[in-house]
Motif scaffolding. Structure first.
Motif, mmCIF file in Angstrom:
data_model
loop_
_atom_site.group_PDB
_atom_site.id
_atom_site.type_symbol
_atom_site.label_atom_id
_atom_site.label_comp_id
_atom_site.label_asym_id
_atom_site.label_seq_id
_atom_site.Cartn_x
_atom_site.Cartn_y
_atom_site.Cartn_z
ATOM 1 N N GLU A 1 53.396 45.541 -0.704
ATOM 2 C CA GLU A 1 52.001 45.391 -0.261
ATOM 3 C C GLU A 1 51.388 44.069 -0.711
ATOM 4 O OE1 GLU A 1 52.992 48.048 -2.108
ATOM 5 O OE2 GLU A 1 53.072 49.627 -0.603
ATOM 6 N N ARG B 1 45.907 55.663 -4.381
ATOM 7 C CA ARG B 1 45.800 54.997 -3.075
ATOM 8 C C ARG B 1 45.405 55.970 -1.959
ATOM 9 N NH1 ARG B 1 47.975 50.156 -1.671
ATOM 10 N NH2 ARG B 1 48.585 51.056 0.323
ATOM 11 N N ASP B 2 46.050 57.143 -1.912
ATOM 12 C CA ASP B 2 45.770 58.092 -0.829
ATOM 13 C C ASP B 2 44.322 58.567 -0.870
ATOM 14 O OD1 ASP B 2 48.399 57.823 -0.015
ATOM 15 O OD2 ASP B 2 49.068 59.665 -1.012
ATOM 16 N N GLU B 3 43.822 58.844 -2.069
ATOM 17 C CA GLU B 3 42.440 59.296 -2.228
ATOM 18 C C GLU B 3 41.450 58.205 -1.792
ATOM 19 O OE1 GLU B 3 39.637 60.105 -6.051
ATOM 20 O OE2 GLU B 3 41.590 61.123 -6.048
ATOM 21 N N ALA C 1 42.075 55.663 0.270
ATOM 22 C CA ALA C 1 42.227 55.466 1.715
ATOM 23 C C ALA C 1 41.460 56.539 2.491
ATOM 24 C CB ALA C 1 43.697 55.477 2.101
ATOM 25 N N ALA C 2 41.547 57.796 2.055
ATOM 26 C CA ALA C 2 40.817 58.874 2.726
ATOM 27 C C ALA C 2 39.306 58.658 2.600
ATOM 28 C CB ALA C 2 41.221 60.223 2.130
ATOM 29 N N SER D 1 43.707 55.611 8.039
ATOM 30 C CA SER D 1 44.835 56.497 8.318
ATOM 31 C C SER D 1 45.994 56.126 7.387
ATOM 32 C CB SER D 1 45.275 56.347 9.767
ATOM 33 O OG SER D 1 45.884 55.067 9.960
ATOM 34 N N ALA D 2 47.008 56.993 7.337
ATOM 35 C CA ALA D 2 48.180 56.710 6.500
ATOM 36 C C ALA D 2 48.861 55.427 6.952
ATOM 37 C CB ALA D 2 49.148 57.886 6.543
ATOM 38 N N GLY D 3 48.931 55.197 8.263
ATOM 39 C CA GLY D 3 49.546 53.971 8.776
ATOM 40 C C GLY D 3 48.773 52.728 8.385
ATOM 41 N N GLU D 4 47.443 52.810 8.473
ATOM 42 C CA GLU D 4 46.616 51.659 8.093
ATOM 43 C C GLU D 4 46.727 51.373 6.599
ATOM 44 O OE1 GLU D 4 42.875 51.854 11.196
ATOM 45 O OE2 GLU D 4 43.006 53.369 9.612
ATOM 46 N N SER D 5 46.710 52.414 5.781
ATOM 47 C CA SER D 5 46.760 52.189 4.334
ATOM 48 C C SER D 5 48.125 51.666 3.891
ATOM 49 C CB SER D 5 46.392 53.459 3.570
ATOM 50 O OG SER D 5 47.371 54.451 3.717
ATOM 51 N N SER D 6 49.184 51.988 4.634
ATOM 52 C CA SER D 6 50.507 51.488 4.254
ATOM 53 C C SER D 6 50.629 49.984 4.486
ATOM 54 C CB SER D 6 51.599 52.224 5.026
ATOM 55 O OG SER D 6 51.583 51.857 6.394
#
Length: 148
Positions: free
Chosen positions: A55, A80-82, A84-85, A90-95
């Motif tokens: 990243e 990161r997931d928290e 990003a939400a 979305s999961a794709g955008e945050s990756s």
């Protein structure tokens, strides 16, 4: 290790971008990418990144921020997931977003209050050119140094 520098000039003094570049060049080490410098309202923030994670290849400043906002971040986010939400990625955008990018987007959404949501080993600086306010923060258990 990422090297971050910031310069705030009084009216009519020096060029803040030039002074920031000189600070980053003085602290450069092996393996660091070229310096990136952003300027707004007489303030310059700069970063010289030593990429470690995949990243890290993404730009240090998120283009989604308002033009008058400068944001610099060094460290890692453990939630990161928290985050990003919370900011609606979305999961794709945050990756495709670095930890610095996620922290910047969180800052854009919640300002200084967003730092309470960030978990990890980090330090950050943010400049709001509209209000001419500077904020610096670090994670409560972070070992990252902040100098003002």
């Amino acid at each position: 290790m990422t090297i971050i520098a910031g310069v705030w000039r009084q009216a009519g003094e020096f060029d803040p971008a030039h002074r920031c570049a000189a600070m980053l060049n003085a602290a450069r080490g092996a393996g660091h990418a070229p310096a990136e410098i952003e300027v707004s309202s007489g303030v310059a923030f700069g970063c010289r990144l030593r990429p470690i994670l995949a990243e890290d290849s993404f730009r240090f400043r998120s283009p989604a921020l308002r033009p008058e906002t400068l944001f610099a971040f060094d460290g890692r986010l453990d939630n990161r997931d928290e985050i990003a939400a919370w900011i609606g990625l979305s999961a794709g955008e945050s990756s495709r977003c670095s930890d610095a990018g996620l922290a910047a987007l969180a800052w854009d959404r919640g300002g200084v209050e967003s730092t309470a949501r960030l978990l990890g080993d980090f330090a950050l600086a943010a400049w709001d050119g509209r209000t001419r306010q500077l904020a610096i923060a670090r994670g409560p258990l972070s070992m990252r140094a902040l100098y003002l």
